[in-house]
Design an enzyme around this catalytic site. Structure first.
Site, PDB file in Angstrom:
ATOM      1  N   SER A 211       0.822  -1.205   0.000  1.00 22.14           N
ATOM      2  CA  SER A 211       0.000   0.000   0.000  1.00 22.14           C
ATOM      3  C   SER A 211       0.856   1.255   0.000  1.00 22.14           C
ATOM      4  O   SER A 211       1.995   1.256   0.466  1.00 22.14           O
ATOM      5  CB  SER A 211      -0.912   0.024   1.231  1.00 22.14           C
TER       6      SER A 211
HETATM    7  N1  SAH Z   1      -1.445  -4.659   4.032  1.00 27.88           N
HETATM    8  C1  SAH Z   1      -0.631  -4.668   2.839  1.00 27.88           C
HETATM    9  C2  SAH Z   1      -1.451  -4.483   1.585  1.00 27.88           C
HETATM   10  C3  SAH Z   1      -1.700  -5.773   0.991  1.00 27.88           C
HETATM   11  S1  SAH Z   1      -2.590  -5.783  -0.526  1.00 27.88           S
HETATM   12  C4  SAH Z   1       0.486  -3.645   2.924  1.00 27.88           C
HETATM   13  O1  SAH Z   1       0.878  -3.277   4.020  1.00 27.88           O
HETATM   14  O2  SAH Z   1       1.032  -3.223   1.922  1.00 27.88           O
HETATM   15  C5  SAH Z   1      -3.980  -6.732  -0.014  1.00 27.88           C
HETATM   16  C6  SAH Z   1      -3.735  -8.168   0.331  1.00 27.88           C
HETATM   17  O3  SAH Z   1      -4.980  -8.728   0.679  1.00 27.88           O
HETATM   18  C7  SAH Z   1      -3.177  -9.026  -0.808  1.00 27.88           C
HETATM   19  O4  SAH Z   1      -1.986  -9.620  -0.415  1.00 27.88           O
HETATM   20  C8  SAH Z   1      -4.275 -10.058  -1.039  1.00 27.88           C
HETATM   21  O5  SAH Z   1      -3.793 -11.340  -1.379  1.00 27.88           O
HETATM   22  C9  SAH Z   1      -4.963 -10.095   0.317  1.00 27.88           C
HETATM   23  N2  SAH Z   1      -6.339 -10.590   0.320  1.00 27.88           N
HETATM   24  C10 SAH Z   1      -7.320 -10.372  -0.601  1.00 27.88           C
HETATM   25  N3  SAH Z   1      -8.450 -11.012  -0.225  1.00 27.88           N
HETATM   26  C11 SAH Z   1      -8.187 -11.619   0.966  1.00 27.88           C
HETATM   27  C12 SAH Z   1      -8.949 -12.434   1.855  1.00 27.88           C
HETATM   28  N4  SAH Z   1     -10.244 -12.766   1.609  1.00 27.88           N
HETATM   29  N5  SAH Z   1      -8.370 -12.903   2.972  1.00 27.88           N
HETATM   30  C13 SAH Z   1      -7.071 -12.595   3.254  1.00 27.88           C
HETATM   31  N6  SAH Z   1      -6.294 -11.843   2.444  1.00 27.88           N
HETATM   32  C14 SAH Z   1      -6.839 -11.355   1.318  1.00 27.88           C
END
Ligand code: SAH
Length: 209
Positions: free
Chosen positions: A60
């Site tokens: 992010s």
């Molecule tokens: N928190 C992260 C951003 C990650 S992007 C940061 O600090 O940069 C969002 C993430 O959510 C991705 O890795 C994706 O695989 C995960 N994701 C999407 N749907 C999900 C679900 N139902 N359960 C768990 N993770 C999920």
């Protein structure tokens, strides 16, 4: 590239964008964002942008991490937080410095492996990472002071509000094409919803891979 000056510049940019919580800014200044991305992109680590982390996912943008964290820390107690969507673990690490325990859920096995190793290398010992579909939350460990979702659900995830403690906050992006950051705050049996700002997250998907 990872100098104190580069990080200080990022913090100044976040301040200019309205982030004002000094504790949150201090944590952003302290967490080495270059450790969360591929070396080939590390020259961009302290830019205020999202970046690819493999598996079609992204780290992010620092502004949105700071914004969501600022909303998260304003709860009455900071015992535990549930993060749904661990990705590379950047937001997890920021939360680990501000809450006693972080529970975080990621659906992609490859990211879980990489991130588990990274968190251990960085000495983060108060984050528990699970490989699961997080869309139902973690009822067995509820209630949570904060539930923070870092992937966009198509509709408001009302199923999670019963896992909030009193005074707790659910912070989440919602929408498909157009997304919006929202917050639902629990006050006893009342739930107050606020609509915050336009955002752009990867989608919340079901199942694991
Ligand atoms: N928190 C992260 C951003 C990650 S992007 C940061 O600090 O940069 C969002 C993430 O959510 C991705 O890795 C994706 O695989 C995960 N994701 C999407 N749907 C999900 C679900 N139902 N359960 C768990 N993770 C999920």
């Amino acid at each position: 590239m990872t100098s104190a000056r580069t990080r200080a510049r990022l913090v100044e940019r976040l301040r200019a964008q309205g982030i004002s919580n000094e504790q949150v800014l201090a944590v952003i200044a302290q967490v080495p964002r270059h450790e969360f991305i591929d070396e080939a992109l590390s020259h961009k680590a302290y830019d205020d942008t999202s970046l690819p982390i493999g598996f079609g996912q992204t780290i992010s943008q620092p502004y949105i991490v700071a914004r969501m964290t600022e909303l998260a820390v304003a709860v009455p107690e900071r015992k535990n937080v549930l993060e749904i969507g661990t990705g590379c673990g950047y937001q997890t690490t920021v939360l680990s410095k501000l809450f006693k325990t972080v529970h975080t859920i990621e659906r992609i096995g490859g990211l879980v492996r990489n991130t588990r190793e990274r968190l251990s290398r960085l000495g983060i010992h108060n984050a528990r990472l699970r490989h699961a579909d997080g869309s139902q939350g973690l009822p067995e460990l509820a209630p949570f002071d904060v539930i923070l979702i870092t992937a966009a659900a198509p509709i408001v995830p009302e199923n999670l509000i019963s896992q909030l403690s009193n005074g707790g906050r659910l912070i989440f992006p919602v929408g498909s094409q157009e997304q919006e950051l929202r917050m639902i705050e629990r006050r006893g049996e009342d739930f107050l919803e606020s609509r915050l700002e336009k955002v752009n997250f990867v989608p919340l998907l079901s199942g694991i891979s």
